[in-house]
Design an enzyme around this catalytic site. Structure first.
Site, mmCIF file in Angstrom:
data_model
loop_
_atom_site.group_PDB
_atom_site.id
_atom_site.type_symbol
_atom_site.label_atom_id
_atom_site.label_comp_id
_atom_site.label_asym_id
_atom_site.label_seq_id
_atom_site.Cartn_x
_atom_site.Cartn_y
_atom_site.Cartn_z
ATOM 1 C CG HIS A 26 -4.435 0.887 4.226
ATOM 2 N ND1 HIS A 26 -3.828 -0.033 3.390
ATOM 3 C CD2 HIS A 26 -5.372 1.512 3.473
ATOM 4 C CE1 HIS A 26 -4.392 0.029 2.191
ATOM 5 N NE2 HIS A 26 -5.321 0.968 2.221
ATOM 6 C CB CYS B 50 -0.934 -0.003 1.208
ATOM 7 S SG CYS B 50 -0.096 -0.071 2.807
#
Length: 1082
Positions: free
Chosen positions: A440, A182
């Site tokens: 994230h 990510c």
């Protein structure tokens, strides 16, 4: 004065020395015999004379004379080595906004805004570069930024803005997460949505075809980035960035595939890898100096220069240095917004005291340091320091703006600072998570339409401008907006396109300075020519737009920020003036908005022809210009329809006399006195739905926004009678249990006291309501409270008296009901305690607990609040309180403070209540009971018997307390001053004293039964007639006689009665239940 040296010729000096030597030797030659000797002597003498004369000549005085070319040959070399503090020619200092030594005309922000490089006349420019290659800035001022001797990629070739490219830019697809990537996906999305970088990558088409770097078939890292950009623009589904992922080791050696990494760290390594790949195109790239390496396309896009000024506080000497940067790391520990972080970064700070060595003072002094922007980058990369020294993440919210102005931080002249240095937000990287070690990453990018999209790996969705500004950003990319500083004839970077796809001629934004009264936001059309217009026509344009704007509202147009919905005619594209920012309802109910956020529109379309591209100045002052409603409304106010807006407001009428049964619930509890005393509501959702169902039949003309009924109090819960006595809120918990057990004889006094409290604050008295209407559902947790109503007549409460009388009658019936006399057993501290008869039936505790929990008892106002004001739900039968009361309140240490920090109330006087509670009905530890005192046995039921029992209990409690104090003095521990004597009598006494205080006759009975079972002396007679047993009994317990206060005390009489009972054979062979003991004793 510096001159060059002129020395006499050496040949003349040597000739003079030879003549002098030969002249002296010629007179010495006399005969032929001596010719050979004289020749040898003359040769040696000649040599000696030459040496002596040469030394004399070398030590002679040297004459000097000035030459005309000294300044060009000597001083120019010295200037390159030293700093000229006071230059002779003040015009040699070149500032921004004028011509520099290289001849390039630069703008206020340090680069050519017009995109044309112009050479200025310099007579010695070519000679400087040819003769002084070792010094890249031979004629530049040391206080100015040095100029590289070679530029690899001109800064003017960078195309800023999406409209500078002929390519049609799409939103872009997402990127598939192939395992903890990510950080890579979000970084790539943020980079590929920077217009300057995307335009450069697209322009590298020639290099893509001729790239000679064959690494896994993907070419160099620049080719991999260009191919990834084209893949996201051409595909319709999410792509897999394998070209970048496969070169992860080439980008950074210590990064591991499949492991979480930092997005900013990856960004820095990726940009450096792209710079290395670009430098490899040149043969001698390793020999280039640092200034030349900073002129790569990546350096021109992200690179800038900071000016550091260190000022000595002693001599005011200023040391100026320049630092190249590609991102700004801002400290957010003391900042709440991005502007605050910039202020802290560019503010003047004081260095460590006596820690800076000044070049002027030549010693360590105190100094100050301040940064400023010497040359602003085209794309400004900002990283917020979201990490602390202890390794935690700073999750604080930092407010952002879509536009920032860095003009006040630029190191320029005051005239040049007048030109704005404005940046617009193009992309950012966000981090979701509470720790810097996990979380994230997502990205936000802008498109050519001016709207923003959120890229969460393979998911792409539009996001509103307000959400973008409130995002917990980590890395932000701002691109330079040249439209604010562009000339009137310059073309606008972003065009204006209507919904039908036809685009108008791009025009520049009207540059309005701060003194200008008119401020334009959004795209505008010129009133006259196509190429542009001056500021003098701005007011006329605003007036024309205002007229067309009113007409378009009547025609049913909806003017949005990013879209235009054409229903009858093409609307006139324009901007609101600052005074016309309020939206006006149109004829068809639509409203026009003057904000510049594309994502704030309610309609989204897949076709990008429906989007209006917002130019760089369309988003100007977005945070300043927001639509404001005509009438301010509070969040708690209901939405008023058109019918309500036309009705005049009338005063609220409150009727209490005639209750009317309606499905509407009264809104009394929302203004209760406290959170704990709110009247219970059966079901808030149900009540709300009922209010909505009957809202059409009611009037809503209040100013506070709460819906009202017809004015009558219809809900019984709103007017339930609950009497609050504030003087009883600090009563002890044990006092509560003791008072709940005994029946109150002064209920009439309580009723009188309660009746006196039933009045309203402002003198209003409610009318009595019926029993059926005033019954409220019980609240299992919160005690009910009198309802408080706020109205224009004042604040008043509603109570009633009928329920009080009913509950009093119930209590009187319970008092008169016959009950069995229960004999509580001995306690841990007092074996012969007298008890009071319990007047409760077996069903009474459950009913009493139910009344206490429902909060409908008469004495609910007398219940104390335990702890911090919360009411205890347990009654006298609670196992927890019984277990606590069985334990000694004195303990084995010092007194314990209560929860509120004050001394416990279980000292002194409350101890009587504790003893009374123990005597009242808790029995002994083993569950058995003893014979109660004559006072308790002869007491009759009713109020008189209760008074007698209470008086007896209090007297026994005081006596027990005195005996406990005496027992403590007798049982003091031996501290070594007195020697212990071991004997049979003392051992028995010590065992008796060290055991549990108080004598247990049943334990004595069981023990004697085991001892005398097979022993002699007793025979077949009961052991009670054995005199040895009686002697042992007296011997063991004679030390307790004085403790009981002598033979005349009540406790002594109780003990003697028990002894006589046991001696007469009245003992129990087995422990019996409490009911059997009561029957046998009766």
């Amino acid at each position: 004065m510096p001159v060059s040296m002129a020395v006499c010729e050496t040949a003349n000096v040597v000739n003079a020395a030879l003549r002098e030597s030969l002249g002296g030797n010629s007179s010495a030659a006399g005969s032929s015999i001596d010719q050979a000797k004289s020749g040898e002597d003359s040769n040696g003498s000649l040599q000696n004379h030459i040496v002596a004369n040469a030394k004399r000549i070398l030590m002679a005085k040297i004459e000097y004379e000035e030459v005309p070319n000294y300044h060009e040959s000597v001083l120019e070399n010295l200037k390159s080595k030293y700093i000229v503090i006071k230059p002779g020619n003040p015009g040699a200092i070149n500032g921004f906004g004028g011509k520099n030594n290289t001849g390039k005309v630069v703008g206020a922000n340090g680069h050519d805004n017009n995109g044309a490089r112009k050479q200025a006349e310099h007579p010695n420019n070519q000679s400087h570069h040819n003769n002084h290659n070792n010094h890249p800035h031979p004629t530049s001022n040391p206080n100015e930024l040095p100029k590289p001797k070679r530029v690899l990629y001109p800064r003017e070739n960078i195309r800023i803005g999406w409209k500078q490219s002929e390519r049609k830019w799409q939103v872009g697809t997402g990127m598939i997460n192939v395992g903890n990537t990510c950080y890579l996906n979000s970084t790539l999305q943020a980079l590929l949505h920077i217009p300057a970088l995307a335009n450069w990558l697209v322009s590298e088409q020639a290099h893509l075809e001729n790239c000679n770097v064959a690494e896994s078939g993907g070419g160099c890292i620049v080719c991999a980035m260009a191919k990834t950009l084209l893949a996201t623009q051409s595909n319709q589904s999410a792509v897999r960035p394998f070209l970048i992922y496969s070169k992860l080791k080439q980008i950074c050696k210590h990064m591991v595939v499949g492991r979480q990494e930092d997005a900013h760290e990856f960004l820095r390594f990726l940009v450096e890898a792209m710079e290395r790949a670009y430098l490899m195109r040149f043969r001698n790239y390793k020999e280039l100096d640092q200034l030349v390496k900073e002129t790569t396309p990546l350096g021109q896009i992200f690179g800038g220069y900071l000016r550091s000024e260190v000022r000595c506080l002693s001599c005011n000497h200023v040391s100026i240095t320049f630092q190249h940067f590609q991102d700004l790391l801002l400290d957010i520990r003391k900042a709440d917004s991005l502007e605050d972080a910039f202020e802290g970064h560019f503010s003047r700070e004081r260095l460590e005291d006596m820690g800076y060595k000044c070049e002027g003072c030549k010693k360590k002094v105190s100094a100050t340091k301040q940064f400023s922007l010497e040359r602003a980058p085209i794309t400004l990369c900002i990283q917020l320091k979201r990490f602390s020294m202890i390794g935690n993440k700073l999750t604080k919210q930092i407010s952002l703006k879509p536009r920032i102005d860095l003009s006040k931080y630029a190191a320029r002249s005051p005239a040049a600072q007048a030109q704005p240095l404005t940046y617009r937000l193009v992309s950012m990287v966000t981090h979701l998570g509470v720790s810097q070690h996990c979380g994230h990453y997502t990205a936000i990018g802008s498109t050519d339409t001016g709207s923003y999209y959120n890229f969460d790996d393979s998911y792409v969705r539009p996001i509103a401008m307000q959400s973008v500004c409130n995002t917990n950003a980590y890395i932000m990319f701002y691109e330079l907006d040249l439209s604010q500083a562009a000339s009137p004839a310059a073309n606008r970077p972003n065009g204006v396109r209507l919904t039908n796809g036809h685009s108008t001629t791009p025009v520049p934004a009207a540059t309005v300075s701060s003194p200008s009264p008119t401020r334009f936001i959004g795209p505008q059309l010129p009133p006259g020519g196509v190429n542009g217009y001056s500021n003098g026509n701005a007011q006329k344009t605003a007036i024309q737009f205002k007229q067309h704007h009113q007409q378009s509202q009547q025609n049913g147009f909806q003017l949005g920020t990013g879209k235009f919905q054409d229903t009858a005619k093409p609307p006139l594209v324009g901007a609101h003036a600052k005074g016309d920012a309020n939206p006006v309802p149109t004829a068809n109910g639509n409203k026009s908005s003057s904000t510049s956020s594309n994502s704030s529109s309610n309609h989204k379309s897949i076709n990008q022809q429906q989007y209006l591209p917002i130019s760089s100045e369309d988003e100007d002052s977005e945070d300043e210009m927001t639509p404001r409603p005509t009438t301010a409304q509070l969040p708690s106010m209901p939405k008023m329809t058109d019918d309500h807006t036309e009705k005049p407001k009338s005063p609220v009428k409150i009727q209490v006399k005639t209750p009317v049964k309606t499905p509407l619930k009264s809104l009394v509890p929302y203004e209760s006195a406290s959170e704990e005393e709110e009247a219970p509501q059966p079901n808030p959702r149900k009540r709300r739905s009922e209010e909505d169902s009957s809202e059409s039949d009611q009037e809503s003309g209040q100013t506070n926004g709460h819906s009202k009924t017809n004015g009558s109090l219809t809900n019984g819960s709103a007017s339930s009678s609950v009497h609050v006595n504030n003087s009883k809120q600090k009563t002890d918990a044990i006092d509560e249990i003791f008072k709940s057990l005994k029946k109150s004889a002064d209920s009439d006094d309580d009723d009188d006291e309660e009746e006196s409290s039933i009045q309203l604050t402002n003198g209003w008295h409610p009318q009595k309501q019926s029993q059926s209407q005033s019954k409220a559902p019980p609240s299992p947790k919160t005690p009910p409270s009198p309802a408080v109503i706020k109205s224009k007549t004042g604040i008043w409460k509603v109570t009633r008296n009928d329920e009080v009388d009913d509950i009093d009658d119930d209590d009187d019936e319970e008092d008169e009901a016959p009950a069995k006399i229960q004999t509580p057993s001995k306690t841990h501290r007092n074996p012969f305690s007298s008890t009071k008869p319990s007047t409760e039936s077996p069903a009474t505790p459950g009913a009493k607990r139910q009344k206490l929990l429902n909060g409908s008892a008469v004495k609910s106002h007398q219940q104390p609040r335990v702890g911090n004001g919360y009411q205890s739900e347990a009654t006298s039968n609670g196992s927890t309180i019984n277990e606590l009361l069985k334990q000694s309140h004195r303990g084995y240490g010092s007194s314990v403070l209560s929860w509120n920090g004050k001394p416990a109330e279980l000292e002194k006087e409350p101890f009587e209540l504790v003893c009374a509670k123990r005597i009242a009905g808790h029995g002994s530890v083993d569950g058995s009971d003893i014979v109660e005192s004559s006072v308790a046995v002869n007491a009759s039921s009713g109020s008189d018997s209760n008074d007698v029992v209470v008086i007896a209990l209090l007297v026994d409690a005081r006596e027990q307390r005195q005996r406990d104090l005496d027992d403590d003095e007798e049982n003091e521990m031996d501290r070594g001053r007195q020697r212990k004597v071991k004997s049979s009598g003392s051992a028995k006494a010590n065992n008796a004293s060290n055991s549990t205080p108080g004598y247990n006759p049943f334990q004595e009975y069981e023990g004697q039964k085991r001892w005398n079972k097979n022993g002699g002396g007793g025979g077949g007679f009961p052991r009670f007639y054995n005199q040895n047993f009686r002697q042992n009994f007296q011997q063991r317990n004679k030390f307790k006689f004085n403790r009981f206060g002598g033979p005349g005390s009540a406790k002594f009489q109780q003990q003697r009665a028990l002894q006589r009972h046991l001696a007469a054979g009245g003992g129990f062979s087995r422990r019996q239940p409490s009911a059997q003991q009561q029957q046998q004793q009766s």
